[in-house]
Enzyme design. Structure first.
Site, PDB file in Angstrom:
ATOM      1  N   GLU A   1      -3.086   1.157  -3.410  1.00 29.25           N
ATOM      2  CA  GLU A   1      -2.174   0.438  -4.284  1.00 29.25           C
ATOM      3  C   GLU A   1      -1.918  -0.950  -3.692  1.00 29.25           C
ATOM      4  OE1 GLU A   1       1.205   3.126  -3.707  1.00 29.25           O
ATOM      5  OE2 GLU A   1       2.416   1.390  -3.161  1.00 29.25           O
TER       6      GLU A   1
ATOM      7  N   HIS B   1       4.251  10.270   0.950  1.00 28.02           N
ATOM      8  CA  HIS B   1       3.717  11.318   0.070  1.00 28.02           C
ATOM      9  C   HIS B   1       3.558  12.657   0.789  1.00 28.02           C
ATOM     10  CE1 HIS B   1       1.542   7.879  -2.339  1.00 28.02           C
ATOM     11  NE2 HIS B   1       2.847   7.866  -2.522  1.00 28.02           N
TER      12      HIS B   1
ATOM     13  N   ASN C   1      -0.946   8.564  -6.158  1.00 26.00           N
ATOM     14  CA  ASN C   1       0.491   8.778  -5.952  1.00 26.00           C
ATOM     15  C   ASN C   1       0.881  10.084  -6.645  1.00 26.00           C
ATOM     16  OD1 ASN C   1      -0.486   6.000  -6.603  1.00 26.00           O
ATOM     17  ND2 ASN C   1       1.262   5.524  -5.354  1.00 26.00           N
TER      18      ASN C   1
END
Ligand SMILES: Cc1cc2nc3c(=O)[nH]c(=O)nc-3n(C[C@H](O)[C@H](O)[C@H](O)COP(=O)(O)OP(=O)(O)OC[C@H]3O[C@@H](n4cnc5c(N)ncnc54)[C@H](O)[C@@H]3O)c2cc1C
Length: 503
Positions: free
Chosen positions: A358, A443, A481
């Site tokens: 990202e 995460h 994600n």
């Protein structure tokens, strides 16, 4: 100290993605449901008129009982200018430390949705089939991913606006650098309202994403769970939420119901009461660290002795690595940066080193010429949880060497970008001179893996009516994600459980 007893047909621990989807479906099915959340409800402005502080001016609301903020970037130009001393308080972002790994999580009604970057990414179907081969992928992609995205309020950026707005100049600069290396970029859907963001840029509405608000909460624009799933759950009239209620212990009664020991505190951390709360159906939605810790402790202290050896295994970081690049002076990234990423570099098809990176903001409010990235890599290493009787606590075990594969993958990708653009890594961002930071994750996934610690619908092996419904079901990696995957899986599981176990 007050003592109280309480009972609810269903209890859901936590108010994050899995918990919120579960509570909505239970409530809609007419099941009285109590949600227990250790953090606060974030709906009241402080004396400065805001609910959440900005990243540039953090205060006690920023973090969960810390004396100093612990932002992911430790330094800038090696200067300790990012973090600030704060008063310990039940703030919105926690950073939990376990040896070589620290884990960021949201605290409050909405869990991670309060502090995250709002990127709503559905995983590649081929990779989903690889990580969870026993789950019917056709059903997931036809029914549950669309259902999750719709209920989460996913929306897409207007591509024409992206090309011209000031606040995504940083993403355009990173896209150009990636394209120069022959790489592919892709827009990333979001649960931040892009229509609102457009109005922020032209100062028609109060700024939030454009006012450096992300990891300590967003005052506007973000469709966090309290505005979506949880609002709908409360709207059923069957769901209630108790805040500043931390579940400490789970036992099973002779009649098969579950009994929770719950500590109620105030926002300063003072204990107000210790309660016993009973439930027929118990759903663990306290997140990968929270839910796994509760069950590992329950097994090791003999409270739930039938829990198997898979409880506490299969934990991963989703391959997270953060890094920065220095751009040329003629490639400014902009002093106005949206805190919500809208683009990623998709190199997941690389045969040796799959990466989805990202393009992250560095919303310092000044020009930095820096490009920041959070790379999601494919790393097969897994950690585990163990109980420490000396401290009566559960610890995550993960050592630095296990993260090396993620650095190798990120380096493989970003070396190409640097070579094509004649640029270098930033070595001033992570307190020393390292260029890759893999000592934290946003995460956390796994610990109570679907089909291992539970059956294929999240039913905990050995304990009827005990369910897992959060990121701990996912075996350490989703390749993107994770919150859309967590929500969709929870939607799938609870539909089956309501139909077969409850109603
Ligand atoms: C800074 C940051 C940025 C991120 N950006 C993104 C992004 O852009 N896109 C994306 O998909 N993901 C992102 N993530 C990750 C995402 O937020 C998480 O994967 C997700 O929130 C996990 O959902 P969950 O249901 O497993 O639990 P969580 O959302 O973690 O919720 C668990 C809840 O349970 C509560 N709890 C824990 N233990 C107890 C207990 N014992 N008793 C009572 N309550 C308890 C916690 O306070 C919390 O509210 C980000 C995370 C962070 C930290």
């Amino acid at each position: 100290m007050a003592e109280g007893r309480d009972y609810s047909e269903a209890v859901v621990i936590g108010t994050g993605y899995g918990a919120a989807a579960t509570a909505l479906r239970l409530g809609a099915a007419g099941v009285p449901t109590l949600m227990l959340e250790m953090g606060q409800l974030w709906d009241t402005a402080s004396s400065d008129g805001t609910i959440f502080p900005s990243m540039l001016n953090p205060d006690k609301r920023s973090m969960w009982f810390k004396t100093r903020t612990e932002a992911p970037l430790a330094t800038f130009l090696w200067l300790d200018v990012i973090n600030k001393d704060i008063t310990p308080y039940a703030g919105v972002l926690d950073r939990m430390h376990f040896g070589d790994m620290s884990v960021f999580v949201g605290r409050g009604v909405g869990g991670g949705s309060l502090v995250n970057g709002a990127m709503a990414v559905t995983p590649k179907r081929s990779y989903f089939e690889e990580i969870l081969p026993e789950v019917n992928a056709a059903e997931m992609y036809d029914v549950y991913f669309p259902r999750a995205n719709a209920n989460l309020g996913k929306n897409d950026i207007d591509p024409a606006w992206f090309e011209t707005c000031d606040c995504y100049q940083y993403a355009r600069v990173s896209r150009k650098a990636a394209q120069n290396a022959g790489l592919t970029t892709t827009f990333v859907p979001s649960v931040y309202d892009f229509t609102y963001m457009k109005q922020e840029e032209t100062n028609q509405v109060p700024r939030s994403a454009l006012a450096s608000e992300v990891i300590y909460g967003n005052n506007h624009g973000k469709r966090s769970l309290d505005k979506t799933y949880l609002a709908a759950a409360l709207g059923t009239g069957m769901v209630t939420i108790k805040t500043l209620h931390e579940v400490r212990e789970i036992t099973r009664q002779p009649d098969g119901t579950y009994l929770l020991t719950v500590r109620q505190t105030d926002a300063e951390g003072n204990v107000l009461a210790t309660k016993q709360i009973g439930a027929k159906y118990l759903f663990l939605g306290a997140g990968s660290i929270g839910s796994t810790s509760l069950l590992v402790r329950a097994r090791e202290t003999g409270k739930l002795p039938l829990l198997g050896s898979e409880v506490g295994q299969g934990w991963g970081t989703n391959g997270n690595v953060m890094l920065g690049r220095a751009n040329h002076i003629w490639d400014p990234t902009g002093s106005l940066q949206s805190g919500m990423p809208a683009m990623g570099i998709d190199a997941w098809n690389d045969p040796a080193y799959p990466v989805f990176a990202e393009i992250a903001p560095l919303p310092a409010g000044i020009e930095t010429w820096a490009s920041l990235y959070l790379a999601i890599t494919k790393n097969p290493e897994r950690g585990y949880f163990a109980y420490d009787s000396a401290t009566d606590s559960v610890t995550l075990h993960w050592d630095l060497a296990q993260g090396q594969r993620s650095i190798d993958a990120a380096k493989n990708l970003f070396d190409k970008i640097n070579a094509a653009n004649v640029t270098v890594y930033r070595s001033d961002l992570f307190s020393d001179t390292r260029t890759f930071e893999n000592r934290f994750t946003y995460h956390p996934l796994g610990g109570l893996v679907l089909g291992k610690a539970t059956d294929l619908y999240g039913r905990v092996n050995g304990y009827p009516n005990l369910y897992v419904t959060d990121g701990s079901l996912i075996p350490g990696s989703t390749g993107v994600n994770p919150f859309v995957t967590i929500t969709a899986l929870a939607e799938r599981n609870i539909e089956h459980i309501i139909a077969t176990d409850i109603r």
